[in-house]
Write an enzyme that holds these catalytic residues in place. Structure first.
Site, short mmCIF file in Angstrom:
data_model
loop_
_atom_site.label_atom_id
_atom_site.label_comp_id
_atom_site.label_asym_id
_atom_site.label_seq_id
_atom_site.Cartn_x
_atom_site.Cartn_y
_atom_site.Cartn_z
N ASP A 180 -67.90 89.08 -46.78
CA ASP A 180 -66.72 89.71 -47.37
C ASP A 180 -66.93 91.21 -47.54
OD1 ASP A 180 -65.57 87.25 -47.48
OD2 ASP A 180 -65.77 86.97 -49.65
N LYS B 270 -62.41 90.10 -46.86
CA LYS B 270 -61.76 89.50 -48.01
C LYS B 270 -61.90 90.41 -49.23
CE LYS B 270 -60.26 85.82 -47.89
NZ LYS B 270 -58.91 85.37 -47.57
N ASP C 52 -70.09 84.96 -57.21
CA ASP C 52 -70.38 83.54 -57.07
C ASP C 52 -69.30 82.90 -56.22
OD1 ASP C 52 -71.96 81.06 -58.45
OD2 ASP C 52 -69.85 80.58 -58.13
N MET D 120 -60.04 91.27 -60.30
CA MET D 120 -59.02 91.90 -59.46
C MET D 120 -57.78 92.28 -60.28
SD MET D 120 -59.48 89.25 -56.24
CE MET D 120 -59.65 87.83 -57.34
N GLY E 2 -73.03 96.12 -61.96
CA GLY E 2 -74.29 95.69 -61.37
C GLY E 2 -75.06 96.79 -60.68
#
Length: 256
Positions: A38, A60, A93, A173, A203
């Site tokens: 993605d 994606k 995940d 999102m 992160g």
């Protein structure tokens, strides 16, 4: 299943940095012969795949052009039937807004086994990096992971569950609709004084709080364009962010 056909691995790449991969995910990527990934998967993670690995970007990402899900499904099937070790690499995940159920069902229906490898999801990475808990005794007894979509100009989601004052809400999102999310939560009964933050690039070293304030402040805010994937977090647990920020100078200062 034929002896020469490997299961397709549906792997969580985590929120970005390679050091947040699980060991199982790392081994899957290092052994991949075909990698369908993605748009949010970091370059440093892709670099772990073998040089001879076939890499296909599926694109994606919310609001961006991407391959149709049916096309991705058939690509995985075709590569698996050729006997390749196929890894479907997803940000975060795969079981959280990753369409893992659709992909696994398609492959199983065509006689191909799958293995799901979990990854660190953005909400967990944000809590760890910005120094707040997702649950906390006396403040948050549950966590709601959700997305928000626009229909006829209104933001659609389960606002009744999200309006629980003891729930931490993580909206994936949701940056573009954040002010409307705040308005909907207030209308559903959540206190306008509830803390809220928009966290970008969680992160990684570029992580920052693009907004930190209250639901009422967000409902009235004119947000500047974002600088990366963002997560909207709502809940009293965010009160811990100020102290954590003072102890973590590597995280850029917050915009209000």
């Amino acid at each position: 299943m034929p002896h020469d056909r490997h299961p397709v691995r549906l792997v969580g790449a985590g929120p970005g940095p390679a050091d947040l991969l699980t060991i199982r995910a790392l081994r899957a990527i290092e052994g991949a012969e075909a990698l369908l990934y993605d748009a949010l998967v970091a370059e440093e993670v892709l670099a772990l795949a073998p040089a001879a690995c076939v890499k296909i970007q599926t694109g994606k990402r919310a609001g961006r052009t991407s391959l149709k899900q049916e096309t991705i499904n058939r690509l995985m099937l075709r590569l698996a039937r050729r006997g390749l070790k196929v890894v479907r690499l997803k940000g975060g995940d795969p079981s959280i807004f990753g369409r893992v159920g659709e992909e696994a069902a398609f492959l199983h229906a065509h006689g191909v086994d799958t293995e799901v490898v979990p990854g660190v999801t953005a909400a967990c990475a944000a809590a760890a990096q910005f120094g707040f808990p997702l649950t906390h005794r006396g403040q948050a007894r549950r966590v709601v992971f959700t997305t928000a979509r626009l229909e006829a100009g209104a933001v659609q989601a389960d606002w009744a569950a999200a309006a629980d004052p003891e729930a931490t809400l993580a909206v994936y999102m949701g940056r573009d609709t954040a002010p409307r999310i705040a308005q909907a939560l207030i209308a559903a009964g959540r206190s306008p004084r509830t803390p809220v933050a928009i966290l970008e690039n969680v992160g990684g070293p570029a992580a920052r709080a693009a907004f930190e304030g209250t639901l009422l402040g967000l409902a009235q805010a004119m947000l500047a364009p974002g600088e990366g994937p963002a997560l909207v977090v709502v809940g009293d647990v965010l009160a811990a962010m100020t102290a954590a920020a003072e102890a973590r100078p590597a995280i850029p200062s917050r915009a209000r």
